[in-house]
Enzyme design. Structure first.
Site, PDB file in Angstrom:
ATOM      1  N   GLY A  75       0.730  -1.335  -0.028  1.00 22.95           N
ATOM      2  CA  GLY A  75       0.018   0.050   0.008  1.00 22.95           C
ATOM      3  C   GLY A  75       0.709   1.096   0.027  1.00 22.95           C
TER       4      GLY A  75
ATOM      5  CD  GLU B 120       0.550   1.026   6.802  1.00 18.58           C
ATOM      6  OE1 GLU B 120       0.998   0.854   5.581  1.00 18.58           O
ATOM      7  OE2 GLU B 120       0.154  -0.099   7.483  1.00 18.58           O
ATOM      8  CG  ASP B 121      -1.389   1.844   3.028  1.00 18.17           C
ATOM      9  OD1 ASP B 121      -1.235   1.626   4.437  1.00 18.17           O
ATOM     10  OD2 ASP B 121      -1.810   1.016   2.327  1.00 18.17           O
TER      11      ASP B 121
ATOM     12  CG  ASP C 154      -9.585   0.477   8.978  1.00 23.80           C
ATOM     13  OD1 ASP C 154     -10.186   1.476   9.125  1.00 23.80           O
ATOM     14  OD2 ASP C 154      -9.947  -0.673   9.001  1.00 23.80           O
TER      15      ASP C 154
ATOM     16  CE  LYS D   4     -10.371   3.353   6.434  1.00 33.11           C
ATOM     17  NZ  LYS D   4     -11.047   2.428   5.637  1.00 33.11           N
TER      18      LYS D   4
ATOM     19  CB  VAL E 127      -9.985   5.509   0.458  1.00 32.39           C
ATOM     20  CG1 VAL E 127     -11.063   6.875   0.651  1.00 32.39           C
ATOM     21  CG2 VAL E 127      -9.220   5.283   1.515  1.00 32.39           C
TER      22      VAL E 127
ATOM     23  CG  ASP F 147      -5.632  -3.076  -1.901  1.00 37.94           C
ATOM     24  OD1 ASP F 147      -5.187  -2.652  -1.021  1.00 37.94           O
ATOM     25  OD2 ASP F 147      -5.795  -4.330  -2.319  1.00 37.94           O
TER      26      ASP F 147
HETATM   27  P1  IMP Z   1      -5.367  -1.748  10.463  1.00 38.34           P
HETATM   28  O1  IMP Z   1      -4.498  -2.814  11.080  1.00 38.34           O
HETATM   29  O2  IMP Z   1      -7.086  -1.972  10.566  1.00 38.34           O
HETATM   30  O3  IMP Z   1      -5.201  -0.283  10.911  1.00 38.34           O
HETATM   31  O4  IMP Z   1      -5.407  -1.672   8.842  1.00 38.34           O
HETATM   32  C1  IMP Z   1      -4.310  -1.265   8.007  1.00 38.34           C
HETATM   33  C2  IMP Z   1      -4.218  -1.781   6.830  1.00 38.34           C
HETATM   34  O5  IMP Z   1      -5.627  -2.094   6.113  1.00 38.34           O
HETATM   35  C3  IMP Z   1      -3.730  -0.789   5.643  1.00 38.34           C
HETATM   36  O6  IMP Z   1      -2.340  -0.911   5.844  1.00 38.34           O
HETATM   37  C4  IMP Z   1      -4.535  -1.242   4.378  1.00 38.34           C
HETATM   38  O7  IMP Z   1      -3.781  -2.093   3.912  1.00 38.34           O
HETATM   39  C5  IMP Z   1      -5.943  -1.706   4.712  1.00 38.34           C
HETATM   40  N1  IMP Z   1      -6.668  -0.616   4.910  1.00 38.34           N
HETATM   41  C6  IMP Z   1      -7.586  -0.253   5.878  1.00 38.34           C
HETATM   42  N2  IMP Z   1      -8.735   0.630   5.301  1.00 38.34           N
HETATM   43  C7  IMP Z   1      -8.357   0.582   4.020  1.00 38.34           C
HETATM   44  C8  IMP Z   1      -8.874   1.591   2.957  1.00 38.34           C
HETATM   45  O8  IMP Z   1     -10.006   2.454   3.145  1.00 38.34           O
HETATM   46  N3  IMP Z   1      -8.429   1.106   1.785  1.00 38.34           N
HETATM   47  C9  IMP Z   1      -7.658   0.386   1.465  1.00 38.34           C
HETATM   48  N4  IMP Z   1      -6.912  -0.369   2.540  1.00 38.34           N
HETATM   49  C10 IMP Z   1      -7.060  -0.132   3.749  1.00 38.34           C
HETATM   50 MG    MG Z   2      -1.037  -1.016   4.166  1.00 38.58          MG
END
Ligand code: IMP
Ligand code: MG
Length: 183
Positions: free
Chosen positions: A48, A103-104, A107, A135, A157, A163
């Protein structure tokens, strides 16, 4: 090449100019903060962060190395399990170096939390995080963000590296995916 807006995109949330301007600001801030420091290593989280990493790194005015790490991510369903798995580690050691994790998107926070804990255990000289998008509504784990691009509402998004099921990564903007695509 003409990259028209695909049918699956509800609307453009952050256009190219907006992203470019913000990345430039982040790079200036990082360059100022690391000005006196040696041995900055940017660690991009694949896949990402690859576009964000490339744009950010090219705007830094401080010397730096580039490395990558790959983690398991979500599957087709846009739901986090909280389980994170290391697929590919960095090529070089981060011990004693100034690490900036790139990091992209943040979440639930589980991915970055895992990364911060993993790198901290390796005794870097310093450890900071740079995240393009957050987010906040979705957060389950509190993770420190040192450099943040944008806060967005709870929508899926894509584009600029992000992606859905490995699609839409190379759109030049960040767009909201239509709910019917992932629900
Ligand atoms: P977390 O571990 O829940 O914080 O998620 C982080 C990862 O989930 C990111 O590095 C992305 O790969 C993926 N992700 C979360 N939300 C989105 C989104 O809206 N679009 C694309 N990838 C997302
Ligand atoms: Mg990612």
């Amino acid at each position: 090449m003409n990259k028209s807006i695909p049918n699956a995109i509800e609307r453009v949330l952050l256009d190219e100019e907006t992203i470019t301007a913000r990345v430039r600001e982040l790079a200036a801030q990082i360059s100022a903060d690391y000005a006196g420091l040696d041995d900055l290593v940017l660690v991009g989280v694949l896949k990402g962060a690859f576009i964000f990493m490339a744009d950010l790194a090219r705007r830094l005015t401080v010397a730096h190395h580039v490395d990558f790490i790959a983690l398991s991510s979500y599957n087709r369903d846009a739901v986090s399990t909280g389980a994170v798995r290391l697929i590919m580690d960095t090529r070089t050691s981060v011990t004693g170096r100034n690490v900036l994790v790139v990091e992209d998107i943040l979440d639930t926070g589980h991915t970055l939390d895992y990364l911060v804990r993993t790198f901290r255990a390796r005794n870097p000289a310093s450890l900071r995080t740079c995240v393009l998008i957050s987010k906040p509504e979705r957060r389950q784990v509190k993770v420190p963000i040192d450099y943040l691009g944008f806060e967005i509402p709870n929508e899926w998004v894509v584009g600029y590296g992000l992606d859905y099921a490995d699609r839409f990564r190379t759109l030049p903007y960040i767009g909201v995916l239509k709910r019917e695509v992932y629900e």
